[in-house]
Design an enzyme around this catalytic site. Structure first.
Site, mmCIF file in Angstrom:
data_model
loop_
_atom_site.group_PDB
_atom_site.id
_atom_site.type_symbol
_atom_site.label_atom_id
_atom_site.label_comp_id
_atom_site.label_asym_id
_atom_site.label_seq_id
_atom_site.Cartn_x
_atom_site.Cartn_y
_atom_site.Cartn_z
ATOM 1 N N LYS A 554 0.858 -1.186 0.000
ATOM 2 C CA LYS A 554 0.000 0.000 0.000
ATOM 3 C C LYS A 554 0.892 1.234 0.000
ATOM 4 C CE LYS A 554 -1.690 -1.728 3.934
ATOM 5 N NZ LYS A 554 -3.139 -1.756 3.780
ATOM 6 N N LYS A 666 -8.967 -7.623 -1.441
ATOM 7 C CA LYS A 666 -8.316 -8.384 -2.517
ATOM 8 C C LYS A 666 -7.534 -9.561 -1.936
ATOM 9 C CE LYS A 666 -7.967 -4.013 -4.866
ATOM 10 N NZ LYS A 666 -7.164 -2.780 -4.989
#
Ligand code: 26Q
Length: 816
Positions: A554, A666
């Site tokens: 991220k 995800k």
């Protein structure tokens, strides 16, 4: 324009296109010859990739025309999704998968002597976004096509997307990204679809109710269209991105005077607007170019949708019946004033009526609660760039406050003002006042919105704030990126789950079926081997695919707490070194993510991660018990390789700070177990997979708020936690930075003195939870069972479900 006005315009209707390998092969050869201009004998891999993409694109275009016509003939209400960012990634494999052309494409390319997988990676990854917000917009386009909503995505065709990240000596170095250099086969240039966009100048009134904006500068917004295919190609929507161009290419007067360089000055300036994507920062600075970008694409999009509406209908006042406009964060919030300007100044409506219509059309999605991250514009700058809009915003603010005061309710006027102290415009407040619905992106985030940033607004307009928990497209994030698991699922329960993801719950009973479990593990293993190869290729590190793959991928932000993970890594390293002979669960810690170029702390955390990785990876005592891989240049394509290979998903933000997260979804969908705080959508993931199949730890959002108001003593925590203390001490002593002992002192200072993100407060709980993970991973059967239960139970997080929610609660449009 029709060249011959007497010629009758007809629609082109294609013959049904054959989808077998032989037909596709012929089409590829034709494209190679007539579009690429190459003979097979001389074609490069890139030439073949272009030819394949063009052949596939014909299929996309057939469905695109058909669904556009269907939308027009049924006069259906359209959705317009306005977003500064669309993190699309590559499109070839996505189109192939959605059109069910994979077998044919593989066979056809094989017959031509080229490898399908190596063609797919030729395409550049369209990185027109920073992170979650941009990827969400891309998933939403996919889902709007899949559930059959006529929609347009509107954004900017940045010449340079998010910078490319390299590591130099472990430090992040930014390089320009150049996704357009070798052409982008998926876009159609529409030079005839162009709108003037004005900036600066002054306003005059003619005394008869007309207002004129005498702009100082005008640029053109030119459309570029990319078709976005839904599942099975039934519906295809359009992503329309705007590029800025000069109104005139050269200043002829100057040119004729021989002043060639300055003759091109204006045109260079015009093109600057769509030149580059701004990286998101902790506190957005009010930069003039950014404001121009925001207005540029918002104005072009609104002009375009009003023109489309008026080509079908004649009463502008009925616009809200046909149009729903979604503002992705406040970046397009100038839409509130721009739509009013169009309705009032160009279509002659009075402000009160213009405002009512505007508010019926617009809605706003909030993605952050951090007050410092909400956009503000200096009034002076704003008035200089957008003088008419400043007047309109003053009108809205004045009338809104007057209306509220007249209601005699107890709210803080300061909290709901758009213009603060006469000096700053609060874009969040503008967006709220101008919207029909305002939504948060997870249940927790929406609740906190009601209690914090929009508390007073919520008491005034209790029905306006709604929740639409984020989702992800199962096409890209399972079907395409995880072919092994896809096959297992299709073999077991068919393919109904691809556009109805909750059907995955049918595999719950199979979690205890040993044959299914074995196949699930085989698929995971293959994905891990693929990632291990990629790690070796990218950073030269060998990792063992049987180790636990622990993944944190991220943007690098202090609130996301990569630092917590790195400190735990150090602590684990120290424990291994103390007793290397103990039974360790081999682990590979995988990090990837970019830091904003101006975000000093985030960049230092990257350096720490890389320094710690180098130290651990080269320590012979540790060996394969622990490896650390920090992969450079995280993007959609790299995510597609990492996610299917993950065993453990790190979602460890300070509770109350991550609006939702979508990587968490995800990873869980691909069978990773989450270790995480009760933040964002982690809460809802936990509710669905159950407490035994997720590792929750740490402070709650409420306790974080409490601690922060009471005042937190990090020093006392560190002194009372020897494991944590030893990890910080090693960092301070320069164990990971022998060349510069002081390098990480700032990090330690922050931890000791403020620790705003409560890394030290959550350390102990996190460390303990990780030891639970170690123990549990040793039981491979039980781990596989729980991984399967994650895949089986997170179907609700499909963006198809999210989009149906928006369609019903926010837009008032039908789905199919
Ligand atoms: C603003 C002004 C100037 C320059 C840049 C920006 C800017 C750009 C991008 C500000 C914010 C962003 C991106 C924010 C973002 O990605 N937020 C994430 O949105 C996801 C989708 O809702 C959530 O899942 C994440 O929790 C949230 O952090």
């Amino acid at each position: 324009m029709n060249v011959n006005p007497d010629a009758k315009m007809t629609n082109f209707v294609a013959e049904p296109r054959a989808t077998d390998a032989e037909a596709l092969k012929r089409s590829i050869l034709e494209k190679l010859a007539y579009a690429v201009g190459k003979d097979p004998g001389h074609a490069t891999v890139r030439d073949w990739a272009t030819a394949l993409a063009l052949a596939v694109r014909d299929h996309v275009v057939d469905s695109w025309f058909e669904s556009t016509r269907r939308g027009y003939s049924a006069h259906r209400k359209r959705v317009y999704y306005l977003s500064m960012e669309f993190l699309i990634g590559r499109l070839l494999n996505d189109a192939v998968a959605n059109l069910q052309l994979e077998t044919a494409a593989r066979e056809a390319t094989k017959a031509l002597g080229v490898d399908y997988d190596s063609l797919v990676v030729q395409e550049s990854d369209a990185a027109l976004g920073n992170g979650g917000l941009g990827r969400l917009a891309a998933c939403f386009l996919d889902s709007m096509s899949t559930v059959g909503i006529p929609a347009y995505g509107y954004g900017i065709r940045y010449e340079h997307g998010l910078f490319r990240q390299r590591f130099h000596d472990g430090w992040q170095v930014e390089e320009p990204e150049d996704w357009l250099v070798s052409g982008h086969v998926w876009e159609f240039e529409r030079l005839e679809v162009a709108y003037p966009i004005k900036f600066g100048g002054h306003i005059s009134f003619d005394g008869q109710g007309h207002t004129y904006w005498h702009a100082e500068e005008t640029v053109l917004a030119v459309a570029y269209d990319t078709p976005i295919t839904g599942w099975k190609g039934v519906h295809v929507n359009t992503l329309r991105l705007w590029a800025s161009k000069p109104v005139e290419v050269l200043d002829l007067r100057r040119f004729n005077h021989g002043d060639y360089v300055s003759a091109a000055e204006k045109s260079i300036k015009a093109e600057t607007i769509s030149r580059v994507l701004y990286p998101d920062d902790t506190t957005p600075e009010g930069k003039e170019l950014r404001l121009k970008q925001e207005y540029f694409f918002t104005s072009a999009s609104l002009q375009d949708l009003v023109r489309r509406y008026l080509s079908e209908f004649d009463d502008i006042r009925l616009l809200p019946e046909q149009v729903a406009i979604q503002m992705n964060d406040t970046h397009p919030a100038i839409a509130v004033a721009e739509l009013m300007r169009i309705l009032a100044d160009e279509h002659g409506l009075a402000f009160p009526e213009a405002f009512e219509i505007t508010r019926k059309c617009l809605s706003y999605t909030n993605h952050t609660l951090m007050p410092e991250a909400l956009e503000r514009w200096n009034v002076g700058l704003f008035r200089r760039v957008l003088p008419r809009h400043m007047q309109i915003i003053e009108w809205i603010d004045y009338h809104h406050l007057a209306e509220v005061q007249g209601r005699n309710v107890s709210v803080s006027l300061d909290a709901i003002r758009i213009i603060e102290h006469g000096s700053e415009i609060k874009m969040g407040n503008l967006a709220f006042v101008g919207s029909r619905r305002v939504n948060g992106v997870s249940a927790l985030h929406t609740d906190l919105m009601k209690q914090t940033v929009f508390r007073d607004f919520h008491s005034l307009y209790p029905d306006r704030i709604v929740n639409e928990t984020n989702g992800i497209t199962p096409r890209r994030w399972l079907y395409e990126c995880n072919p092994g698991l896809r096959k297992l699922l299709v073999d077991s329960i068919g393919d109904g789950w691809v556009d109805d993801l909750e059907k995955l719950s049918a595999i719950v009973p199979l979690a205890t079926d040993s044959a299914f479990r074995d196949k699930f593990s085989v698929a995971k293993r293959a994905n891990k081997v693929r990632l291990a190869n990629e790690i070796e290729k990218r950073i030269g590190l060998k990792v063992d695919p049987s180790a636990l793959f622990d993944v944190q991928i991220k943007r690098i932000h202090e609130y996301k707490r990569q630092l917590l993970n790195i400190l735990e890594t150090i602590a684990l390293y120290q424990a291994i070194r103390r007793t290397p002979g103990a039974e360790w669960t081999p682990r590979v810690k995988i990090f990837a993510g970019k830091a904003a170029p101006g975000y000093h702390m985030a960049k230092l955390i990257i350096k720490l991660g890389n320094d710690v990785a180098r130290t651990i990876n080269s320590d012979p005592i540790v060996g394969d018990r622990l490896k650390v891989a920090f992969l450079p240049n995280y993007n959609v394509s790299l995510a597609e390789i990492i996610i299917p290979a993950a065993d453990l998903s790190e979602q460890i933000s300070t509770a109350g700070m991550e609006a939702s997260g979508t990587g968490n979804m995800k990873l869980a969908l691909n069978g990773a177990l989450t270790i995480g705080t009760l933040d964002g959508a982690n809460v809802e993931i936990g509710e669905r997979v159950g407490p035994d199949n997720i590792y929750i730890f740490g402070l709650t959002a409420d306790s974080v708020a409490d601690i922060r108001t009471r005042g937190y003593n990090a020093r006392a925590t560190i002194e009372g936690d020897p494991t944590l203390k030893a990890a910080i001490d090693a960092m301070v002593a320069g164990e990971f930075s022998p060349d510069d002992h002081g390098r990480f002192h700032q990090i330690a200072d922050r931890l000791y003195n403020t620790d705003w993100f409560l890394v030290t407060a959550d350390f102990q709980a996190y460390f303990q939870r990780q030891r639970d993970v170690d123990l549990d991973y040793r039981d491979a059967t039980r781990w596989a069972e729980r991984a399967i239960l994650n895949t089986a139970q997170v179907g609700w997080f499909s963006s198809d479900r999210t989009i149906r929610g928006y369609a019903k609660d926010v837009w008032g449009v039908e789905t199919t």
